[in-house]
Design an enzyme around this catalytic site. Structure first.
Site, PDB file in Angstrom:
ATOM      1  N   ARG A  56       0.828  -1.215   0.000  1.00 46.34           N
ATOM      2  CA  ARG A  56       0.000   0.000   0.000  1.00 46.34           C
ATOM      3  C   ARG A  56       0.856   1.257   0.000  1.00 46.34           C
ATOM      4  NH1 ARG A  56      -1.954   1.343   4.585  1.00 46.34           N
ATOM      5  NH2 ARG A  56      -2.555  -0.765   5.197  1.00 46.34           N
ATOM      6  N   TYR A 107     -16.623  18.742 -13.226  1.00 50.40           N
ATOM      7  CA  TYR A 107     -16.948  17.327 -13.463  1.00 50.40           C
ATOM      8  C   TYR A 107     -17.980  16.852 -12.429  1.00 50.40           C
ATOM      9  CZ  TYR A 107     -16.400  12.306 -13.386  1.00 50.40           C
ATOM     10  OH  TYR A 107     -16.656  10.970 -13.374  1.00 50.40           O
ATOM     11  N   ASP A 178      -7.689  20.516 -11.828  1.00 50.90           N
ATOM     12  CA  ASP A 178      -7.964  19.239 -12.480  1.00 50.90           C
ATOM     13  C   ASP A 178      -7.565  19.408 -13.939  1.00 50.90           C
ATOM     14  OD1 ASP A 178      -9.121  17.123 -13.901  1.00 50.90           O
ATOM     15  OD2 ASP A 178     -10.797  16.928 -12.498  1.00 50.90           O
ATOM     16  N   LYS A 203      -8.582   8.911 -18.552  1.00 51.45           N
ATOM     17  CA  LYS A 203      -8.925   9.603 -19.798  1.00 51.45           C
ATOM     18  C   LYS A 203      -7.718   9.640 -20.738  1.00 51.45           C
ATOM     19  CE  LYS A 203     -12.737  10.045 -17.519  1.00 51.45           C
ATOM     20  NZ  LYS A 203     -13.088  11.187 -16.695  1.00 51.45           N
TER      21      LYS A 203
HETATM   22  C1  PLP Z   1     -13.538  11.423 -15.353  1.00 50.57           C
HETATM   23  C2  PLP Z   1     -13.107  12.632 -14.645  1.00 50.57           C
HETATM   24  C3  PLP Z   1     -12.800  12.589 -13.274  1.00 50.57           C
HETATM   25  C4  PLP Z   1     -12.972  11.343 -12.437  1.00 50.57           C
HETATM   26  O1  PLP Z   1     -12.052  10.358 -12.779  1.00 50.57           O
HETATM   27  P1  PLP Z   1     -12.337   8.767 -12.642  1.00 50.57           P
HETATM   28  O2  PLP Z   1     -11.073   8.179 -13.133  1.00 50.57           O
HETATM   29  O3  PLP Z   1     -13.536   8.471 -13.475  1.00 50.57           O
HETATM   30  O4  PLP Z   1     -12.609   8.500 -11.200  1.00 50.57           O
HETATM   31  C5  PLP Z   1     -12.348  13.756 -12.687  1.00 50.57           C
HETATM   32  N1  PLP Z   1     -12.215  14.906 -13.377  1.00 50.57           N
HETATM   33  C6  PLP Z   1     -12.520  14.984 -14.698  1.00 50.57           C
HETATM   34  C7  PLP Z   1     -12.364  16.281 -15.412  1.00 50.57           C
HETATM   35  C8  PLP Z   1     -12.968  13.851 -15.375  1.00 50.57           C
HETATM   36  O5  PLP Z   1     -13.278  13.941 -16.683  1.00 50.57           O
END
Ligand code: PLP
Length: 365
Positions: A56, A107, A178, A203
């Site tokens: 971990r 998001y 983000d 993504k």
């Molecule tokens: C998809 C997304 C998230 C969340 O990520 P996961 O990997 O689905 O938990 C956070 N911020 C943005 C801008 C996203 O597109």
């Protein structure tokens, strides 16, 4: 160098282009018979006496990914089990009852986490229009953490990052960006002074719609230690296979982003001339385009079922083109038009993507 930073080339690579760094960062040393890629190391525990000790707390496959992403963002990265696990860990930084400023169109998962924390009295939130810089700066005054997304998902609004980050710091607040949509190739928020960068690695970074993973990147070593400490305790760590796949995807990030971006720019141009479309939103960079259908939500739903190449699916940033009407999700805010379809433009041939869309759109009119 500790075992957690296998970066024999990092110093060299620091002055090289982002493409070169995406390909080379985080590889094992160039030693005869060593593999070129960091192997998957399935291990819940390690022989005592080193830095990792337990599964971990660290893993060599995560470290390779973290070295690569950290090198691209200009900081130190920590891998998480998902983007939202990374978001939760960062929000955990603020004290009870503290104020968090966030985009009204951020998001949905992040918005839902903030809503849940607020409902339970854990923190207060002020939602802002990120394009209204003066209003955001005012909101920063008594904040403990300022959350930014730029472009926002799926409204594609752009925030003035340097100005807002400076205002956050003036208030003594953490500035978090983000950076999922832009990727470190198009925007490096740490260079604009951000304290923390968050990614849904799921993504563009992983890029093949087959991995869930997240990351937090910090410029400051002390903050890195704090986030690492939270990850150790909260336990939202990725699997080693996921970290391997994410790093494999990262090797071609620059090629994928370049192609997706040129496809997106071209499609945005062509879509703007189609009578079935009322509005095209494209911030001028990245691979995401949003369109608003002139004939409303039903036409938007119809469109997502009429194509052969474009896949009706949520998520984004994969090599294949996907799209969806965002308001089909109940949690999506009413500030997003009902007939808005978010297009995640892939790396296919643009004429094929256009033809598939055009035929479906012609059918609607
Ligand atoms: C998809 C997304 C998230 C969340 O990520 P996961 O990997 O689905 O938990 C956070 N911020 C943005 C801008 C996203 O597109």
């Amino acid at each position: 160098m500790t075992a957690d930073a296998p970066d024999h080339l990092t110093d060299h690579l620091a002055s090289m282009g982002t493409g070169t760094r995406a390909v080379h960062l985080g590889r094992p040393p160039h030693v005869a018979d060593q593999p070129l890629n960091e192997p998957i190391t399935p291990a819940s525990t390690f022989v005592a006496g080193g830095d990792r000790e337990y599964g971990r707390y660290g893993n060599p496959t995560w470290s390779a990914f973290e070295t690569a992403l950290g090198g691209l963002e200009g900081g130190r990265a920590l891998a998480f089990s998902s983007g939202l696990a990374a978001v939760a860990t960062v929000l955990d930084l603020v004290g009870n009852g503290a104020k968090v400023v966030a985009p009204r169109n951020c998001y949905t998962g992040t918005a839902m986490q903030l809503g849940d924390l607020e409902a339970r009295g854990r923190l207060r939130t002020e939602l802002v229009d990120v394009t209204d810089t003066a209003a955001v700066v005012r909101a920063c005054e008594d904040a403990a953490l300022v959350w930014l997304e730029s472009p926002t998902n799926p409204a594609l609004e752009i925030a003035d990052l340097p100005t807002i980050i400076a205002a956050a710091h003036e208030a003594g607040a953490y500035a978090v960006v983000d950076n999922t949509f832009a990727t470190p190739l198009l925007q490096r928020p740490l260079e604009s002074g951000a304290d923390l960068v968050v990614h849904s690695v799921t993504k563009y970074l992983a890029g093949h719609s087959d991995v869930l993973m997240g990351a937090v990147v910090t410029a400051d070593d002390e903050l890195h230690g704090v986030i690492k400490g939270r990850r150790d305790l909260l336990g939202a760590v990725p699997g080693t296979f996921e970290a391997y796949l994410a790093l494999r995807g990262l090797r071609t990030l620059h090629l994928r982003v370049e192609r997706a971006q040129s496809n997106a720019a071209e499609l945005a141009r062509r879509l703007g001339d189609h009578p079935a479309i009322e509005e095209v939103r494209y911030p001028g960079f990245g691979g995401i385009v949003a369109i608003v259908l002139a004939q409303g939500a039903m036409a938007a739903d119809l469109l997502t079922h009429k194509t052969r190449l474009w896949v009706h699916a949520t998520s984004l940033g994969g090599v294949e083109s996907t799209f969806e009407r965002r308001r089909r999700w109940k949690a999506e805010p009413a500030t997003i038009p009902d007939a808005l379809v978010r297009l995640s433009v892939g790396v296919e041939d643009v004429d094929d993507l256009w033809e598939d869309l055009r035929v479906a759109l012609d059918d609607l009119t």
